[in-house]
Write a protein that holds these residues in place. Structure first.
Motif, PDB file in Angstrom:
ATOM      1  N   ARG A  26      -6.416 -11.913 -12.820  1.00 42.13           N
ATOM      2  CA  ARG A  26      -6.372 -10.757 -13.639  1.00 42.13           C
ATOM      3  C   ARG A  26      -6.622 -11.154 -15.041  1.00 42.13           C
ATOM      4  O   ARG A  26      -7.528 -10.368 -15.669  1.00 42.13           O
ATOM      5  N   VAL A 141       8.573   8.866   8.834  1.00 36.82           N
ATOM      6  CA  VAL A 141       8.361  10.208   9.001  1.00 36.82           C
ATOM      7  C   VAL A 141       8.787  10.957   7.972  1.00 36.82           C
ATOM      8  O   VAL A 141       8.092  11.962   7.430  1.00 36.82           O
ATOM      9  N   PRO A 144       6.578  10.838   4.121  1.00 35.14           N
ATOM     10  CA  PRO A 144       5.553  12.052   4.104  1.00 35.14           C
ATOM     11  C   PRO A 144       6.119  13.330   4.028  1.00 35.14           C
ATOM     12  O   PRO A 144       5.355  14.074   3.438  1.00 35.14           O
ATOM     13  N   GLU A 147       6.892  13.916   0.343  1.00 32.52           N
ATOM     14  CA  GLU A 147       5.553  14.087  -0.313  1.00 32.52           C
ATOM     15  C   GLU A 147       5.007  15.358  -0.303  1.00 32.52           C
ATOM     16  O   GLU A 147       4.781  16.050  -1.347  1.00 32.52           O
ATOM     17  N   VAL A 148       5.084  15.962   1.049  1.00 35.36           N
ATOM     18  CA  VAL A 148       4.599  17.234   1.168  1.00 35.36           C
ATOM     19  C   VAL A 148       5.281  18.315   0.491  1.00 35.36           C
ATOM     20  O   VAL A 148       4.949  19.130   0.027  1.00 35.36           O
TER      21      VAL A 148
ATOM     22  N   ILE B  30       3.070  12.718  14.212  1.00 41.67           N
ATOM     23  CA  ILE B  30       2.770  13.605  12.827  1.00 41.67           C
ATOM     24  C   ILE B  30       1.624  14.610  13.030  1.00 41.67           C
ATOM     25  O   ILE B  30       1.819  15.666  12.673  1.00 41.67           O
ATOM     26  N   ARG B 338      -6.466  -1.921  -6.446  1.00 43.69           N
ATOM     27  CA  ARG B 338      -5.562  -3.354  -6.587  1.00 43.69           C
ATOM     28  C   ARG B 338      -5.627  -3.812  -5.183  1.00 43.69           C
ATOM     29  O   ARG B 338      -4.885  -5.197  -5.025  1.00 43.69           O
ATOM     30  N   ASN B 446      -2.772  17.724   3.426  1.00 44.21           N
ATOM     31  CA  ASN B 446      -1.819  16.781   3.274  1.00 44.21           C
ATOM     32  C   ASN B 446      -1.799  15.841   4.535  1.00 44.21           C
ATOM     33  O   ASN B 446      -1.685  14.652   4.641  1.00 44.21           O
ATOM     34  N   ILE B 450      -2.659  11.788   4.992  1.00 48.27           N
ATOM     35  CA  ILE B 450      -1.807  11.088   5.480  1.00 48.27           C
ATOM     36  C   ILE B 450      -2.489  10.229   6.556  1.00 48.27           C
ATOM     37  O   ILE B 450      -2.379   9.037   6.811  1.00 48.27           O
ATOM     38  N   ARG B 453      -4.618   7.734   5.144  1.00 48.97           N
ATOM     39  CA  ARG B 453      -4.019   6.562   4.503  1.00 48.97           C
ATOM     40  C   ARG B 453      -3.925   5.672   5.563  1.00 48.97           C
ATOM     41  O   ARG B 453      -3.851   4.447   5.356  1.00 48.97           O
TER      42      ARG B 453
END
Lengths: 330, 460
Positions: A26, A141, A144, A147-148, B30, B338, B446, B450, B453
């Protein structure tokens, strides 16, 4: 890669060599930058366009600052500085107008404080659990889901505060407590920032090298001792930074405190009273049809300026803390 | 080489790179969780609405009627001819560009490589099918707008209220249900067979259960709440204008924010020297991410609404929202870039590619999945933001649909705030219903992020 197994001493070293190489790439080796090298005319055009998109973010910042400064200066032309920062009385919508910003800062500060009191223990416990205790599958599990949770609209939290939390508070503290109070707003703001603290602290804790934990285990520490006396202190800068960032989010939070906090800008009231935060005041004035030349419109920007400076300072402090007090390993 | 598809490049450069794992049990849990939660929420929506007003739940016949302002019901409106088939052609036409090449590509890929991946790829359809159905419903709702316009045209006194009975049992919704069964059942069997053959027999039994559950939910779902405009009475109010306003704004927001954000990320990661300027931009971006959203609203109010004179329009809202989510998109796109190893770039440069060719043909295809994930997450943030739109003055009582980007609009969170802020309990209930609809959309977004991802993650 070799993190799971202690393995030969070459493993981590190889990793660091690899990251060093990536860094070198870089910094130095990536084919020549501006001007020289193989770039066609169209390529340079694209280069320029991409450069413009990158500078757009700088223009956004400049735009925010200019917009805020412009109207704020207009405001202070009419209302002296001392009336804004030196008074604790706020009555922007009455005939006799007073603009003591401390009344709004009081509400903002109290709700943020209640939020932090709720969120720090919950968030840190969640972070320690996720980083030290949870098996990978549970973590895969839960993370996420966190995050939700962080993505739930704040207006939903506001509904929750008004319909679910506030009645419980009234059951506990008596029915003379208003349906709009700072406590219920503060509690949901706390719930709202739990994912921020949990997620960022957990990242910091996972960055603590394995060797530290293994050293402590080798000395006969329990998992609890390793978590609280080794990992948390080692990740302290990250944890503090996450808390400051969460506080900044709590200060800037708008809809939940507008819905559940009530509209009572009073300095010195308790957590069971209605309060008004800076953000809630901005919403209240925006909802009304305020003419753009009126003093109410200008005070909007003066308050927003205060809010902007406050949150920016907190963010900068958080970045500084996480850089300055970071424990460097390896 | 330049015309080749990403996966062909992948196999050409590094055959080992793309490790396509089967769907893991964790992923499935999930996914099933997401589906179950959405269904439970839909169920709650039904209960909510059933409590709210059972009268609105059931309709009789296919007659169309409009409530006039004096309370009388006008019911002799003609049904529009020849609109029915459009409601199916349109969603399919919208979806085909997205689905078609992918299916064709997957089939071709499967044939070329002798791998039976067709079934796996067809599962993509399982995700797409509900979207098609949703688009259809949306279209049917647009037809209800047609009726209101018609009612205005024939001068029925003040008929801007709710279309009371639009489609009865015999028409539109019956068709939707049939098609859900038509698409749903074969897909369910396909999925079931796939899971069964991959030794996941118990989960495979869940699939028909879920589908039947979803079908029952749909059977009882109240179309009026989604299809009505705001009203002074809770039982007549709906979120039609809010839902369409949200989708309208989100589309424009994504169209603005995604290219700009990705462009900035590409510049910072692939072009910029590591000097004071790029460091400043980087610090600036992380600080912008921490600015309270209401301040973006004030920026939008001054710049877009007043200086550029967009007024309180969809466009002004979308521009404000785009600025708000851009830091998120930039940061996630940078992270995606990245993950592309330097050796990829070196190899391309070694065969004489220009920098843009390297970026366009090698870096972007690898990083695109991650970028898209970031974009979905950013959109799910934007869809719930209320404060900036209140600041720019989006209205709460919109009894019409936006025709162009310069029209007034409202979005779901603003509608919810408006209802929550009212003292009557009836409005709190419909606020809850609207929240459920919003949360279902958010959870689906969401879950999609997920899943994407996990599916696009590659180990180098």
């Amino acid at each position: 890669m070799t993190a799971q197994v202690p393995g030969p001493p070459g493993g981590p070293a190889q990793d660091s060599v690899r990251s060093l190489l990536a860094e070198l790439w870089r910094e130095r080796l990536q084919p020549s930058r501006t001007g020289s090298g193989r770039e066609t005319a169209a390529g340079r055009l694209i280069h320029g366009a991409l450069f413009l998109t990158a500078t757009l973010s700088a223009f956004v910042t400049i735009g925010i600052v200019l917009v805020l400064i412009f109207e704020t200066v207009e405001f202070f032309r009419e209302i002296p500085l001392i009336d804004f920062f030196g008074s604790t009385k706020w009555s922007a919508l009455f005939a006799e107008k007073q603009f003591g910003v401390w009344a709004l800062v009081w509400g903002t500060g109290m709700i943020a404080l209640i939020g932090l009191i709720v969120a720090i223990p919950l968030g840190l416990m969640a972070a320690v659990f996720l980083s030290e205790y949870a098996p990978p599958r549970v973590r895969a599990v839960v993370k996420p889901i966190l995050e939700v949770l962080a993505g739930v609209p704040t207006v939903v939290f506001g509904y929750f505060a008004l319909v679910s939390v506030s009645p419980v508070i009234r059951d506990i503290f008596g029915q003379d407590v208003g349906i709009y109070n700072a406590l219920s707003a503060g509690i949901v703001v706390g719930l709202m920032i739990v994912p921020i603290i949990a997620s960022l602290s957990e990242d910091a804790m996972r960055a603590v090298p394995r060797s530290l934990r293994e050293g402590a285990y080798a000395l006969g520490s329990t998992r609890m001792e390793v978590s609280l006396r080794v990992v948390v202190p080692a990740a302290f800068s990250g944890v503090v930074a996450s808390i400051i960032l969460a506080a900044s989010r709590a200060v800037g939070e708008t809809m939940a405190v507008t819905i559940a906090g009530g509209g009572n800008p009073q300095f010195g009231v308790g957590p069971l009273e209605a309060v008004q935060t800076m953000t809630a005041m901005i919403v209240q004035l925006s909802l009304g049809d305020t003419p753009t030349t009126s003093i109410e419109f200008k005070v909007l920007f003066a308050v927003a300026m205060t809010l902007f400076v406050l949150t920016l300072a907190m963010n900068v402090v958080a970045q500084w803390v996480s850089r300055r007090f970071r424990e460097e390993y390896e | 080489m330049s015309a080749a598809t990403p996966s062909a490049q992948l196999t050409a450069y590094a055959p080992r790179v793309r490790v396509r794992r089967g769907i893991s049990v964790g992923f499935m849990v999930i996914a099933l969780l997401a589906i179950t939660v959405s269904i439970l929420m839909l169920g709650a929506l039904i209960v909510e609405i059933a409590v709210d007003g059972a009268a609105r739940l059931f309709t009789d016949g296919g007659a169309v009627s409009v409530e006039a302002r004096d309370g009388s019901i006008v019911s002799d409106l003609p049904t529009p001819e020849g609109m029915g088939w459009l409601s199916w052609v349109l969603p399919i036409a919208i979806l085909l560009p997205f689905v078609g090449p992918r299916v064709v590509h997957s089939v071709a890929h499967g044939v070329v490589h002798g791998v039976p991946r067709v079934a796996e790829r067809l599962m993509g359809l399982a995700v797409v099918a509900p979207v098609a159905v949703f688009l259809h419903i949306l279209y049917v709702r647009f037809e209800s707008a047609y009726f209101i316009e018609y009612a205005k045209a024939v001068d029925i006194d003040g008929a801007t209220g709710n279309v009371l009975q639009l489609f009865g049992e015999a028409s539109g919704f019956q068709v939707v249900r049939l098609v859900i069964m038509g698409i749903g059942l074969p897909l369910a069997l396909l999925l079931m067979g796939w899971f069964w053959s991959h030794r996941m027999r118990k989960p495979s039994l869940l699939i028909p259960a879920i589908l039947i559950g979803a079908w029952i939910v749909y059977l009882f779902m109240d179309p009026w709440f989604l299809s009505s405009y705001p009203s002074r009475s809770p039982s007549g109010a709906g979120i039609f204008s809010a839902v369409t306003g949200t989708f309208y704004m989100m589309t424009i927001t994504a169209a603005i924010a995604f290219p700009l954000g990705v462009g900035a990320a590409v510049y910072l990661e692939e072009y910029a020297r590591r000097n004071w300027f790029s460091r400043m931009i980087q610090v600036n971006i992380s600080n912008l991410a921490g600015v309270p959203s209401i301040i973006y609203g004030l920026l939008g109010l001054q710049v877009f609404v007043r200086v550029l004179e967009f007024e309180r329009s969809v466009l002004a809202g979308a521009c404000t929202m785009a600025l708000l989510v851009m830091p998120i998109i930039i940061v996630s796109a940078q992270e995606a870039l990245r993950t592309v190893p330097p050796s990829m770039r070196e190899a391309a440069y070694a065969v004489g590619a220009t920098r843009w060719q390297v970026v366009r043909h090698h870096v972007l295809p690898y990083a695109f999945g991650g970028m898209l994930t970031g974009n979905i997450l950013a959109m799910s943030r934007a869809i719930g933001e209320t404060a900036p739109l209140i600041a720019i003055g989006a209205l709460t009582f919109i009894a019409f649909l936006a025709d162009s980007p310069t029209d007034d609009f409202t979005v779901m969170p603003i509608q919810i705030y408006n209802w929550v802020a009212r003292p009557q309990a009836g409005f709190h209930e419909i606020a809850a219903s609207a929240i459920i609809v919003l949360m279902v959309i958010l959870l689906l977004m969401n879950a999609a992020a997920i899943i994407m991802r996990q599916r696009t993650r590659t180990d180098w």
